[in-house]
Design an enzyme around this catalytic site. Structure first.
Site, PDB file in Angstrom:
ATOM      1  CG  ASP A 124       5.987  -3.027 -26.071  1.00 16.93           C
ATOM      2  OD1 ASP A 124       6.766  -2.231 -26.615  1.00 16.93           O
ATOM      3  OD2 ASP A 124       6.029  -4.259 -26.278  1.00 16.93           O
ATOM      4  CB  THR A 126       6.685  -5.241 -30.822  1.00 16.04           C
ATOM      5  OG1 THR A 126       7.193  -4.216 -31.665  1.00 16.04           O
ATOM      6  CG2 THR A 126       6.813  -6.589 -31.509  1.00 16.04           C
ATOM      7  CD  GLU A 221      16.837 -14.347 -33.378  1.00 19.23           C
ATOM      8  OE1 GLU A 221      17.933 -13.778 -33.275  1.00 19.23           O
ATOM      9  OE2 GLU A 221      16.537 -15.373 -32.757  1.00 19.23           O
TER      10      GLU A 221
END
Length: 904
Positions: A124, A126, A221
């Site tokens: 992966d 991130t 976020e």
């Protein structure tokens, strides 16, 4: 799998031996005086017994007699070696991360040796290649770019409001869109606020106007909320279903949270429906550009798209923000649809997805954000080492293509001379999928020839390196069968292209597609060993699909770590896990398996030969105690310890020379050639044991004290030579000696002697009732027996020693060349000896701390020699024992382990 195949071969050998002996027994007994000798005549029931039943009974008796050739104890030893060996991984201090306080975890020990056979690594991006520590960089609103700080004279001035980097700040409707954008980012998230600043692992936000900490399952976020806070809008809390924010004028604004349309990896976006204090209802949505732009009906799309693409090329993570205003009637309809979908008892997720699709459309585009996720420490070094080891690395990510490509260049997956091939939706729109695939196939085969590049070719200097970029939509088309209904499809062509690429990047991938990619490679005709590594819940399907799954103990929870076979704190630890621990695990267990089969052949083949000299009467050559304890006590502990501690080369050498990983690739040590060599070596040694002792007995009929040898003495002599030979064979194969090895190897031989004396009634005379009474001492009382033991052990070990010497000199492997070089460097010390194969010391010097001269690199491959204050200094590695000490040579030079050095 290799072990089970070898076991079947040995089972066939066992059955063959039993059949041969059964047939030869009845051939031997075909003459009456052999069938019924005068001292052992048959009874009447025995004469009337069915011949076939008697033959079957004899066959089973021979099966029992020879069953020791099946190494049942090997399975127990292998399980012990795997279980105990896994602790060496968890104890490795170099793989402990001080920042998180975490070390490696082993969830299963059954796959240790697979770590030394990896051919493909699927990772992966991130949180795996990057730190997953997001930092808000900028946002673009209606074509105007804002940053959360001002740069003046190279210094970052925090606590400054946003500055427009393109033109003057917008006015009128532009100002309204700007405020809507900031409100959207303050409201469209699942962030929680903690007033307590002592939350584990989190730091208090120093720039906030309130003492609060933002917590979320997604670091993106938190970065966005904190970034917008520095631009003047602060998210305060969610209380009684009301979201409170503080605007630039320090006025409190409250929005009622009506609905949350949660993020998922298929939609790649999330939305909230809120109601302002004036009664207006807004739907704010943020997500990937590919999921937002098709649903936008107005806004400055071209300017924002241009900025998004520019940020993606720089490796930044981008999100687009849009909104639409809902009437009371539209919201009422949307609420009904959502409620019905949520209450559905069947296909709830599917119905919710359909409702989301209906609601999330006709947006007005507000802008986009850019967040930086820095590359993990030594991620580039790790990928480079894996590629040199012949392992192909694929990056599977859900990010935008440009962002992922920039990260791949940064971590050296792609290089400057790598020719990038694209298999994306954009390219397929220009040409058909069939044409694109065949063009790519021609390109890669034009330079590499008609032959496919070998999986373990690694980075080649004389061949063009290709890098392939494919997106999720293109992969979906490849995975579908052809429309003409033919059985063939594009998968084989796609695999052919991938085999000839040194690296592959798969972007815009859903979690299920990651698993499909891994499965596609895993089930290809080469059946390579695959490894998947990730840090989040979206990587679990990929981790479970691969042969070996590794979870990163990261910031996205423990789902990946708990569903994996192994867990490590950082991606950089994968280098040592594969190149060192995996290499050691495979070499150790390969030797363990081959050695077990070898020593059991040495053990049982003399028993087979003995039947030709005892009328096939199923007489045992060895005593029952020897038969029982051979695999349990006399030969078990040395090989178990070898399987735990052997290091044929040092760990530092394996890390420094990743290409050594190729020496054990593709199950090199458990191939048929190696298996047959070990088996024939065992047969040769068994023949030497048996016939050497046989001819010794024939020529030395009487011992020095006038007593004759018996069959138990003969068997004990063979067994003694056997135990010493197989143990010394293991000693010859051992490269890494510790006091524990010495204790186990020589202790096992001493235990055999002590036990034989004990069992023979020498030490405990009350055992004198059994058949081995005084047999061992009787054998040792004969001078020829001593000479025979030494001679037979030497003859048995000689072929293996000669083979090793000749192969090492004439056809050395890369590992053997490294071993020879290391041994040569240790034995010949001079100022002209290159230190390429030795680890340089960590230099410390107080004398030269103020000198402007530059110190040499700690990984320099050259001898360091300098003139300093009238004294000649030369740097010697600390392994010689001269580190930070002075010694004098015959030439009068003065040597030191530290000091000012200059490469020569």
């Amino acid at each position: 799998r290799s072990m089970n195949v070898f076991l079947i071969v040995y089972l066939c050998i066992l059955i063959s031996k039993a059949l041969i002996n059964t047939v030869l027994k009845y051939v031997w007994q075909s003459e009456p005086f052999r069938d019924e000798p005068w001292y052992n005549q048959k009874t009447e029931p025995e004469r009337k017994r069915n011949l076939f039943l008697q033959a079957f009974t004899d066959f089973l008796a021979f099966m029992v007699l020879f069953n020791y050739i099946i190494p049942v104890s090997m399975y127990v030893t292998v399980e012990m070696q795997k279980f105990l060996g896994s602790y060496f991984l968890t104890w490795d201090e170099e793989m402990f991360d001080e920042d998180t306080g975490e070390g490696p975890l082993v969830n299963t020990s059954d796959l240790n040796e697979e770590l030394g056979q990896i051919e493909y690594v699927f990772t992966d991006k991130t949180g795996t290649l990057t730190e997953n520590n997001m930092e808000f960089v900028e946002c673009c609103i209606e074509g105007h770019v804002y940053v959360p700080h001002v740069i003046c004279n190279g210094q970052i001035l925090h606590n400054c409001t946003g500055i427009d980097m393109i033109d003057s700040s917008p006015g009128g409707s532009g100002k309204e869109r700007e405020e809507l954008f900031f409100r959207a980012l303050c409201l469209c998230h699942t962030v929680q606020v903690k007033d307590d600043d002592s939350v584990d692992g989190l730091k208090k936000n120093q720039l906030s106007r309130r003492s609060c900490i933002y917590i979320s399952s997604s670091p993106d976020e938190v970065a966005l909320v904190e970034g917008i806070q520095r631009l003047g809008y602060t998210y305060l809390r969610l209380k009684d279903n009301f979201m409170e924010i503080l605007n630039r004028e320090n006025n409190l604004e409250k929005f009622e949270l009506l609905e949350v349309l949660s993020f998922d990896s298929v939609r790649r976006r999330m939305s909230v429906i809120v109601k302002s204090s004036t009664g207006d209802i807004f739907l704010f949505c943020k997500g990937a550009d590919s999921s937002i732009f098709p649903r936008v009906k107005e806004g400055k799309i071209d300017q924002i798209r241009s900025r998004v693409e520019r940020n993606a090329v720089e490796g930044l993570r981008t999100l687009c923000v849009a909104y639409k205003k809902l009437t009371a009637e539209e919201y009422s309809n949307a609420q009904k649809l959502l409620q019905n979908a949520k209450l559905a008892l069947q296909d709830r997720e599917k119905k919710l997805a359909e409702v989301y699709e209906k609601i999330e459309r006709d947006f007005i585009l507000l802008g986009a954000t850019a967040v930086e996720d820095r590359l993990q420490e030594k991620a580039a070094d790790t990928i480079e080492a894996l590629q040199k080891a012949g392992i192909k690395v694929w990056v599977l990510t859900g990010d935008k293509m440009e962002t992922a490509a920039a990260t791949c260049y940064a971590c050296k997956l792609f290089r400057r001379n790598t020719q990038i091939l694209e298999l994306t939706t954009k390219k397929i729109e220009e040409q058909s999928l069939h044409d694109v695939l065949f063009d790519l196939s021609k390109t890669v085969l034009r330079h590499n020839g008609s032959l496919t590049r070998d999986t373990f070719s690694g980075l080649s200097t004389d061949m063009q390196d290709y890098g392939l970029i494919i997106d999720g939509a293109a992969l979906s088309l490849i995975m579908k069968p052809r429309q003409d209904g033919s059985s063939a499809n594009y998968r084989e062509l796609f695999l052919e292209i991938c085999r000839n690429c040194s690296a592959v990047l798969c972007c815009r991938m859903a979690p299920l597609q990651k698993a499909q990619i891994v499965k596609l490679i895993k089930l290809s005709k080469e059946h390579p060993i695959t490894l998947a590594i990730g840090d989040g819940a979206n990587d679990v399907s990929m981790i479970l699909e691969a042969h070996v799954g590794i979870g990163i103990i990261g910031k996205e929870g423990r789902q990946a770590a708990r569903n994996s076979d192994y867990a490590i704190p950082k991606f950089k630890h994968l280098k040592k896990m594969l190149l060192v621990h995996g290499h050691f695990y495979y070499v150790r267990i390969s030797e363990l398996v081959q050695y077990f089969f070898y020593k059991n052949v040495c053990f049982i083949f003399p028993q087979f030969l003995y039947q030709f000299f005892c009328g096939f009467s199923q007489q045992t050559l060895y005593d029952t105690a020897y038969l029982t304890l051979y695999n349990i006590s006399f030969t078990s502990l040395p090989i178990l310890l070898y399987g735990l501690m052997e290091q044929h080369v040092s760990a530092d050498t394996l890390k420094r020379e990743p290409s050594l990983y190729r020496d054990v690739a593709k199950n090199a040590l458990l191939r048929w050639r190696a298996f047959i060599y070990w088996t024939f070596l065992g047969v040769f040694d068994a023949v030497v044991f048996f016939f050497g002792a046989y001819f010794l007995f024939e020529n030395t009929i009487v011992t020095s004290n006038g007593q004759m040898f018996g069959n138990w003495t003969f068997g004990t002599l063979v067994f003694t030579v056997l135990v010493f030979t197989v143990t010394l064979k293991l000693a010859l194969d051992t490269h890494y000696w510790t006091w524990i090895n010495h204790f186990m190897i020589w202790g096992s031989l001493a235990f055999y002697i002590i036990f034989s004396l004990l069992w023979g009634g020498i030490i405990w005379p009350f055992l004198n009732y059994q058949r081995m009474y005084y047999v061992f001492m009787q054998m040792l009382s004969s001078g020829p027996a001593w000479l025979g033991i030494i001679l037979l052990i030497t003859v048995s070990l000689l072929p293996d020693v000669l083979k090793k010497v000749l192969c090492r000199q004439l056809w050395p492997t890369a590992t053997e060349r490294i071993q020879n070089a290391s041994r040569h460097c240790r034995e010949h010390i001079s100022e002209f000896t290159p230190l390429a194969c030795l680890k340089s010391p960590r230099y410390r010097s107080s004398d030269c701390s103020n000198s402007p001269a530059r110190r040499s690199n700690s990984h320099s491959k050259k001898m360091m020699f300098t003139h300093w204050r009238g004294v000649d200094y030369s740097v010697l590695p600390s392994v010689f024992g001269y580190s930070n000490k002075h010694c004098r040579s015959s030439a009068g030079y003065r040597y030191s382990g530290s000091g000012l050095e200059t490469s020569v």
